[in-house]
Design an enzyme around this catalytic site. Structure first.
Site, PDB file in Angstrom:
ATOM      1  N   HIS A 181       0.842  -1.210   0.000  1.00  0.00           N
ATOM      2  CA  HIS A 181       0.000   0.000   0.000  1.00  0.00           C
ATOM      3  C   HIS A 181       0.871   1.252   0.000  1.00  0.00           C
ATOM      4  O   HIS A 181       1.477   1.607   1.003  1.00  0.00           O
ATOM      5  CB  HIS A 181      -0.919   0.017   1.223  1.00  0.00           C
ATOM      6  CG  HIS A 181      -1.931   1.129   1.196  1.00  0.00           C
ATOM      7  ND1 HIS A 181      -3.296   0.903   1.253  1.00  0.00           N
ATOM      8  CD2 HIS A 181      -1.790   2.474   1.111  1.00  0.00           C
ATOM      9  CE1 HIS A 181      -3.937   2.056   1.201  1.00  0.00           C
ATOM     10  NE2 HIS A 181      -3.037   3.042   1.123  1.00  0.00           N
ATOM     11  N   HIS A 193       1.200   5.332  -2.163  1.00  0.00           N
ATOM     12  CA  HIS A 193       0.675   6.285  -3.161  1.00  0.00           C
ATOM     13  C   HIS A 193       1.875   6.868  -3.902  1.00  0.00           C
ATOM     14  O   HIS A 193       2.431   7.884  -3.481  1.00  0.00           O
ATOM     15  CB  HIS A 193      -0.131   7.391  -2.479  1.00  0.00           C
ATOM     16  CG  HIS A 193      -1.335   6.895  -1.744  1.00  0.00           C
ATOM     17  ND1 HIS A 193      -2.629   7.141  -2.173  1.00  0.00           N
ATOM     18  CD2 HIS A 193      -1.455   6.148  -0.616  1.00  0.00           C
ATOM     19  CE1 HIS A 193      -3.486   6.570  -1.319  1.00  0.00           C
ATOM     20  NE2 HIS A 193      -2.797   5.963  -0.372  1.00  0.00           N
ATOM     21  N   GLN A 233      -9.782   9.614  -4.512  1.00  0.00           N
ATOM     22  CA  GLN A 233      -9.386  10.290  -3.259  1.00  0.00           C
ATOM     23  C   GLN A 233     -10.532  11.065  -2.594  1.00  0.00           C
ATOM     24  O   GLN A 233     -10.629  11.130  -1.381  1.00  0.00           O
ATOM     25  CB  GLN A 233      -8.228  11.258  -3.574  1.00  0.00           C
ATOM     26  CG  GLN A 233      -7.792  12.158  -2.441  1.00  0.00           C
ATOM     27  CD  GLN A 233      -6.898  11.442  -1.439  1.00  0.00           C
ATOM     28  OE1 GLN A 233      -5.741  11.133  -1.724  1.00  0.00           O
ATOM     29  NE2 GLN A 233      -7.430  11.161  -0.267  1.00  0.00           N
ATOM     30  N   HIS A 271      -9.884   2.093   0.544  1.00  0.00           N
ATOM     31  CA  HIS A 271      -9.464   2.889   1.702  1.00  0.00           C
ATOM     32  C   HIS A 271     -10.659   2.905   2.642  1.00  0.00           C
ATOM     33  O   HIS A 271     -11.649   3.573   2.380  1.00  0.00           O
ATOM     34  CB  HIS A 271      -9.112   4.319   1.283  1.00  0.00           C
ATOM     35  CG  HIS A 271      -7.695   4.469   0.851  1.00  0.00           C
ATOM     36  ND1 HIS A 271      -7.213   3.887  -0.278  1.00  0.00           N
ATOM     37  CD2 HIS A 271      -6.649   5.130   1.430  1.00  0.00           C
ATOM     38  CE1 HIS A 271      -5.921   4.175  -0.390  1.00  0.00           C
ATOM     39  NE2 HIS A 271      -5.561   4.935   0.634  1.00  0.00           N
ATOM     40  N   GLU A 277     -10.665   5.028   7.456  1.00  0.00           N
ATOM     41  CA  GLU A 277      -9.403   5.604   7.950  1.00  0.00           C
ATOM     42  C   GLU A 277      -9.739   6.862   8.737  1.00  0.00           C
ATOM     43  O   GLU A 277      -9.525   7.997   8.285  1.00  0.00           O
ATOM     44  CB  GLU A 277      -8.453   5.923   6.789  1.00  0.00           C
ATOM     45  CG  GLU A 277      -7.064   6.299   7.279  1.00  0.00           C
ATOM     46  CD  GLU A 277      -6.127   6.735   6.167  1.00  0.00           C
ATOM     47  OE1 GLU A 277      -6.566   6.829   5.002  1.00  0.00           O
ATOM     48  OE2 GLU A 277      -4.949   7.001   6.470  1.00  0.00           O
ATOM     49  N   ASP A 336       2.158   3.382   2.857  1.00  0.00           N
ATOM     50  CA  ASP A 336       1.187   4.386   2.452  1.00  0.00           C
ATOM     51  C   ASP A 336       1.857   5.587   1.791  1.00  0.00           C
ATOM     52  O   ASP A 336       1.475   5.989   0.705  1.00  0.00           O
ATOM     53  CB  ASP A 336       0.340   4.849   3.649  1.00  0.00           C
ATOM     54  CG  ASP A 336      -0.933   5.569   3.241  1.00  0.00           C
ATOM     55  OD1 ASP A 336      -1.716   4.955   2.488  1.00  0.00           O
ATOM     56  OD2 ASP A 336      -1.128   6.719   3.652  1.00  0.00           O
TER      57      ASP A 336
HETATM   58 FE   FE2 Z   1      -3.574   5.125   1.489  1.00  0.00          FE
END
Ligand code: FE2
Length: 411
Positions: free
Chosen positions: A55, A57, A150, A208, A211, A307
């Site tokens: 995971h 980005h 996102q 996602h 979170e 991440d």
């Molecule tokens: Fe993430």
């Protein structure tokens, strides 16, 4: 070529590995070299299958402080800072940063990467570039792309179409972000859309999920129910699930049954979630890490990711998987001897399951000779001493190597 005297995944016995035509040809003890065969003796060092970053980005990496730093350290300010940075996004900019960060990962023994790419962009700039890069670097690193909305599927203009377009263009995995959708109804419906599109285009799913330190954030039960009902099961992953840290135990017991039935995967991102979480608490401050120990004990597949690498959400990171394991064990109360020894699995075999790499991953005869050798005798030693990856082999060829620094104490 013959690699001699390796502890494979903490084995007490040392093994030799013969690689022929880029594959693990023979693995065993006391294999004698053939006439003229090149031999590399590792003298008892640790061999592991390559690290898997499950995971990250890549599109946001190496942008911390651009144009401004995230001063509150919250997830939501991170999203605001990224929104500003995104205005200046170009394909060249993405290419330069991604090229840099995948080499940082490669230097640290990573050969497989699942990257989320923000597709809430009418031009899909980052996606286009990373799709191209995925093909260019395929011989050195496998990149799996999640079409990541996102700002939401239903809470961002044309979100559904952008997700569908991203999957048509070649993204490997459908994403969603139920806790960021405007309403509970959008949250559930966005997941329905995610599953519908994933099935339509035969893609994996990585959400996602929850979170947030809001115990009422319950996207996970919907993801798990759909994973179970559709039969997609281990093709589905829930990332973060930090709200699970705050769920009451009565609810958790009920949920755990469904999570096991679903057979889905979980990815925790210990460093960034320890940093972003608990930000609205006074004291005590929550850890905001999903229930790694309990999920693992129940037989659920859990892996660790970073991440972020130096971006608006985490101003730290060098692409190595060690920090994720180290933080995950501390924050998860998992520093028992066996837990430490086996913790490499969070960033190797468990992560490979999340990426659905199948039997092609792993040090076994017949597979591509992809493996790493660490400057340590076992993973306890590697983790404790932050051991370097001496060499990363891909189809038997070195793609990155490190000569450890030498320190002399003068007394
Ligand atoms: Fe993430």
């Amino acid at each position: 070529m013959l690699f001699r005297n390796l502890s494979i995944e903490n084995s007490k016995e040392l093994y030799d590995i013969r690689v022929t035509d880029g594959r693990f040809d023979k693995i065993g003890s006391g294999i004698e070299p053939m006439p003229g065969e090149e031999v590399k003796d590792y003298g008892g060092k640790l061999a592991l299958p390559p690290f898997v970053e499950s995971h990250v980005h890549l599109d946001t990496c190496l942008t911390a402080g651009q144009p401004r730093w995230n001063m509150s350290g919250t997830l939501f300010e991170g999203i605001e800072r990224w929104e500003e940075r995104k205005e200046t996004l170009t394909r060249e900019d993405v290419r330069e940063r991604v090229n840099k960060v995948i080499r940082m990962q490669a230097a640290n023994g990573v050969q497989y990467v699942r990257t989320h790419v923000d597709i809430n962009d009418p031009d899909l700039t980052a996606l286009q570039e990373i799709l191209e890069l995925r093909e260019e670097v395929r011989d050195f690193i496998d990149i799996q792309i999640v079409a990541f909305p996102q700002y939401g599927i239903l809470s961002y203009p044309d979100g559904r179409n952008l997700l569908e377009k991203a999957l048509q263009m070649g993204a490997d995995v459908a994403g969603a972000i139920p806790h960021f959708e405007f309403t509970r109804e959008y949250s559930v419906e966005s997941l329905n859309i995610c599953f519908e599109l994933a099935q339509k285009y035969n893609k994996l799913i990585d959400v996602h999920c929850d979170e947030i330190d809001d115990e009422a954030s319950r996207g996970l039960e919907t993801v798990a129910a759909r994973a179970y009902e559709t039969g997609m099961k281990d093709m589905v992953t829930a990332s973060h699930t930090t709200a699970m840290h705050s769920y009451n135990n009565a609810y958790m017991i009920r949920l755990m049954r469904l999570l096991k039935l679903s057979e889905m995967n979980f990815v925790a991102n210990p460093c960034v979630n320890m940093h972003l979480g608990g930000r609205v608490d006074t004291y005590p401050k929550r850890r905001s890490l999903t229930r790694v120990k309990e999920l693992t004990a129940e037989g659920c597949n859990v892996s660790f990711g970073n991440d972020d690498v130096f971006d608006p959400w985490n101003p730290m990171g060098n692409g190595a998987m060690r920090d994720a394991v180290f933080m995950g064990l501390y924050a998860g109360h998992m520093l028992g001897y066996e837990e430490i020894m086996n913790s490499y699995k969070f960033v190797t075999t468990n992560a490979a399951r999340t990426l659905h790499l199948g039997d092609a991953y792993g040090i076994r005869e017949g597979n591509d000779a992809n493996f790493i050798v660490m400057d340590a005798s076992d993973y306890y030693d590697a983790l404790n001493n932050d051991a370097k990856v001496l060499a990363s082999y891909r189809k038997g060829a070195v793609i990155a190597e490190t000569v450890p620094a030498k320190t002399e104490v003068k007394f």
